[in-house]
Enzyme design. Sequence first.
Site, PDB file in Angstrom:
ATOM      1  N   TYR A 122       4.753  -1.104 -15.413  1.00  0.00           N
ATOM      2  CA  TYR A 122       4.241   0.275 -14.958  1.00  0.00           C
ATOM      3  C   TYR A 122       4.248   1.425 -16.105  1.00  0.00           C
ATOM      4  O   TYR A 122       5.229   1.090 -16.906  1.00  0.00           O
ATOM      5  CB  TYR A 122       5.172   1.020 -13.845  1.00  0.00           C
ATOM      6  CG  TYR A 122       4.449   1.972 -12.929  1.00  0.00           C
ATOM      7  CD1 TYR A 122       3.302   1.564 -12.046  1.00  0.00           C
ATOM      8  CD2 TYR A 122       4.858   3.177 -12.767  1.00  0.00           C
ATOM      9  CE1 TYR A 122       2.667   2.558 -11.414  1.00  0.00           C
ATOM     10  CE2 TYR A 122       4.300   4.215 -12.040  1.00  0.00           C
ATOM     11  CZ  TYR A 122       3.136   3.642 -11.320  1.00  0.00           C
ATOM     12  OH  TYR A 122       2.504   4.806 -10.392  1.00  0.00           O
TER      13      TYR A 122
ATOM     14  N   ASN B  98      -5.855  -2.022   5.467  1.00  0.00           N
ATOM     15  CA  ASN B  98      -4.703  -1.676   6.608  1.00  0.00           C
ATOM     16  C   ASN B  98      -3.244  -1.338   5.610  1.00  0.00           C
ATOM     17  O   ASN B  98      -2.371  -1.122   6.235  1.00  0.00           O
ATOM     18  CB  ASN B  98      -4.380  -3.338   7.175  1.00  0.00           C
ATOM     19  CG  ASN B  98      -4.078  -4.242   5.973  1.00  0.00           C
ATOM     20  OD1 ASN B  98      -4.733  -4.081   5.178  1.00  0.00           O
ATOM     21  ND2 ASN B  98      -3.327  -5.182   6.527  1.00  0.00           N
TER      22      ASN B  98
ATOM     23  N   VAL C  32      -2.029   3.441   2.359  1.00  0.00           N
ATOM     24  CA  VAL C  32      -3.203   4.311   1.854  1.00  0.00           C
ATOM     25  C   VAL C  32      -4.559   4.451   2.770  1.00  0.00           C
ATOM     26  O   VAL C  32      -5.047   5.372   3.222  1.00  0.00           O
ATOM     27  CB  VAL C  32      -3.695   4.097   0.253  1.00  0.00           C
ATOM     28  CG1 VAL C  32      -4.847   5.077  -0.031  1.00  0.00           C
ATOM     29  CG2 VAL C  32      -2.519   4.259  -0.548  1.00  0.00           C
TER      30      VAL C  32
ATOM     31  N   ARG D 285      -8.158  -8.704   5.078  1.00  0.00           N
ATOM     32  CA  ARG D 285      -7.905 -10.346   4.617  1.00  0.00           C
ATOM     33  C   ARG D 285      -7.994 -10.842   6.091  1.00  0.00           C
ATOM     34  O   ARG D 285      -7.378 -10.165   7.013  1.00  0.00           O
ATOM     35  CB  ARG D 285      -7.135 -10.988   3.831  1.00  0.00           C
ATOM     36  CG  ARG D 285      -6.954 -10.313   2.460  1.00  0.00           C
ATOM     37  CD  ARG D 285      -6.014 -11.000   1.553  1.00  0.00           C
ATOM     38  NE  ARG D 285      -4.531 -10.581   1.840  1.00  0.00           N
ATOM     39  CZ  ARG D 285      -3.711 -11.101   1.062  1.00  0.00           C
ATOM     40  NH1 ARG D 285      -3.773 -11.924   0.146  1.00  0.00           N
ATOM     41  NH2 ARG D 285      -2.515 -10.616   1.174  1.00  0.00           N
TER      42      ARG D 285
ATOM     43  N   GLY E 104      -5.587   0.419  -7.303  1.00  0.00           N
ATOM     44  CA  GLY E 104      -4.470  -0.586  -7.078  1.00  0.00           C
ATOM     45  C   GLY E 104      -5.004  -2.018  -7.421  1.00  0.00           C
ATOM     46  O   GLY E 104      -6.562  -1.992  -7.541  1.00  0.00           O
ATOM     47  N   GLY E 105      -3.903  -2.821  -7.658  1.00  0.00           N
ATOM     48  CA  GLY E 105      -4.670  -4.091  -7.814  1.00  0.00           C
ATOM     49  C   GLY E 105      -3.794  -5.267  -7.381  1.00  0.00           C
ATOM     50  O   GLY E 105      -3.103  -6.162  -7.907  1.00  0.00           O
TER      51      GLY E 105
ATOM     52  N   PHE F 205      -8.348   5.886 -10.544  1.00  0.00           N
ATOM     53  CA  PHE F 205      -7.266   7.100  -9.930  1.00  0.00           C
ATOM     54  C   PHE F 205      -5.777   6.949  -9.866  1.00  0.00           C
ATOM     55  O   PHE F 205      -5.485   5.686  -9.430  1.00  0.00           O
ATOM     56  CB  PHE F 205      -7.892   7.536  -8.597  1.00  0.00           C
ATOM     57  CG  PHE F 205      -7.231   8.753  -8.033  1.00  0.00           C
ATOM     58  CD1 PHE F 205      -7.514   9.863  -8.457  1.00  0.00           C
ATOM     59  CD2 PHE F 205      -5.991   8.753  -7.170  1.00  0.00           C
ATOM     60  CE1 PHE F 205      -6.811  11.322  -8.194  1.00  0.00           C
ATOM     61  CE2 PHE F 205      -5.597   9.739  -6.696  1.00  0.00           C
ATOM     62  CZ  PHE F 205      -5.781  11.028  -6.989  1.00  0.00           C
TER      63      PHE F 205
ATOM     64  N   LYS G 116       3.565  -3.637   7.372  1.00  0.00           N
ATOM     65  CA  LYS G 116       4.414  -2.491   7.323  1.00  0.00           C
ATOM     66  C   LYS G 116       4.906  -2.159   6.115  1.00  0.00           C
ATOM     67  O   LYS G 116       5.055  -2.805   5.169  1.00  0.00           O
ATOM     68  CB  LYS G 116       5.418  -2.588   8.493  1.00  0.00           C
ATOM     69  CG  LYS G 116       6.348  -3.594   7.944  1.00  0.00           C
ATOM     70  CD  LYS G 116       7.361  -4.064   9.028  1.00  0.00           C
ATOM     71  CE  LYS G 116       8.032  -5.617   8.700  1.00  0.00           C
ATOM     72  NZ  LYS G 116       8.570  -6.207   9.836  1.00  0.00           N
ATOM     73  N   LYS G 117       5.269  -0.660   5.956  1.00  0.00           N
ATOM     74  CA  LYS G 117       6.022  -0.234   4.808  1.00  0.00           C
ATOM     75  C   LYS G 117       7.376  -0.337   5.168  1.00  0.00           C
ATOM     76  O   LYS G 117       7.853   0.036   6.290  1.00  0.00           O
ATOM     77  CB  LYS G 117       5.641   1.258   4.674  1.00  0.00           C
ATOM     78  CG  LYS G 117       6.163   1.982   3.686  1.00  0.00           C
ATOM     79  CD  LYS G 117       5.445   2.629   2.693  1.00  0.00           C
ATOM     80  CE  LYS G 117       4.011   2.124   1.980  1.00  0.00           C
ATOM     81  NZ  LYS G 117       4.055   1.359   0.836  1.00  0.00           N
TER      82      LYS G 117
END
Length: 359
Positions: A77, A176, A179, A199, A267-268, A291, A351-352
């Site tokens: 990062y 899903n 974000v 997916r 994101g990737g 972004f 889920k987070k």
Amino acid sequence: MFSHLHHRIQRALRRRCCRSASNICAQALQYCKHGEPADVLELVELAVSEPKDTEVLVKLLAAPINPSDINTIQGKYPIKLPLPAIAGNEAVAEVLRVGEKVKQLKPGHRVVVVENALGTWRTHATFAEHQLMCVSDKIDLAAAATLVVNPPTAYRMLKDFVPLAQGDCVIQNGANSAVGQVVHQLCKAWGLKSVGVVRNRPNFEELRTYLRVLGATEVLTEEQLAQTDIFKKALPAPRLALNCVGGKNASDIAKQLAPMGVMATYGGMSRKPVMVSTSALIFKNVSFCGFWITRWMRDHVKTPVREKMFTDLTKLLEQGKLKGVKHEMVPLTEYKAAVAATLDIKGLVGKKYILDMQC
Ligand code: COO
Ligand code: NAP
């Protein structure tokens, strides 16, 4: 044998150190070298200093595990902290004590951490007042813990790339994700059509229903996207595409863009590069950009546009038009499985994970 002795000395030093400061000893997830978080993170005890001047002593309540937190620990990062470093980037906390020059915050206030990379995976910390922002008590703990990174990312991407009018359409992959869930809800609140691509999975219909209740106009699997005619019949071609996956999936959502449309990559998750079709560039004049909310937040410290964004998001949360992300609370001490799952290449986590510092 030597390493055993080394650890005992370190523990004794830490204990002595704890007694010499604010009498609060924080538990923290620290790493001394980069690597996979489950391998390099250690739960340590650290002294917390008494707040002086503009400092604020806080008890952290909950802190999410985001993909960028994992990238930071991996050393993949752009933010590289001096080591050892405490992991974690956002959190909700309660103010315990304040320094004599603190202007707004008082003991008992509920705050979120608004500056990046301060190390939030710990039970207590002393931060500067400007690194914290008061947050409404009406918002639930998980929503407050995850207020500063993902909702602003969704908000800015919908506002800043294309002037969208009511009825315009937005398409996104990773629909899903945390974000993505905010994107659907903001689209609903702002009168935009939101098409999500995910997916395929055994419980796709259940996920589709969940995202449609949040505000998605339609949810398609990658395979369904390749064959869909909804942008010819039911919906206008999207003017904005949001990409957090990369690879073929990104090319496929870009193909659906209207002429002069924009795809923003943020994101990737597939770890595959973004490929762009030649005809999208030449014949449709589609633009591709990226972004990073961290840069946006740094560039907009104390600006009305940043204040308005948090006011809007807070209002939507209080009104129940924006719901906290699907999540599981995990005790700080039981971090290992959660950090390993967050950026597992298989994905399908659903889920987070949020570290719970109250248990
Ligand atoms: C990563 C990343 C976003 C970096 O993506 P890049 O596409 O720039 O990756 P590289 O060009 O550095 O990749 C080179 C190489 O490393 C490639 O393998 P080969 O094809 O065999 O050469 C990648 O597959 C591999 N790679 C890249 N990242 C990883 C990896 N292997 C193992 N682990 C990792 N992490 O794509 C990534 O980690 N993506 C998932 C998380 C993500 O989307 N991060 C975006 C961060 S921005 C953000 O969240 C901001 C918040 C405020 C790091
Ligand atoms: P999250 O809730 O953990 O969701 C992860 C998403 O990635 C899910 O949709 C998941 O779908 C998908 N995914 C996981 N592994 C995958 C793989 N191997 N291939 C394809 N899809 C995969 O994540 P988040 O916190 O919302 O973050 C989403 C993305 O946004 C991440 O890339 C994060 O780094 C990025 N982000 C960027 C910024 C910025 O400012 N640039 C800010 C915030 C977040 P499945 O269910 O199919 O696995």
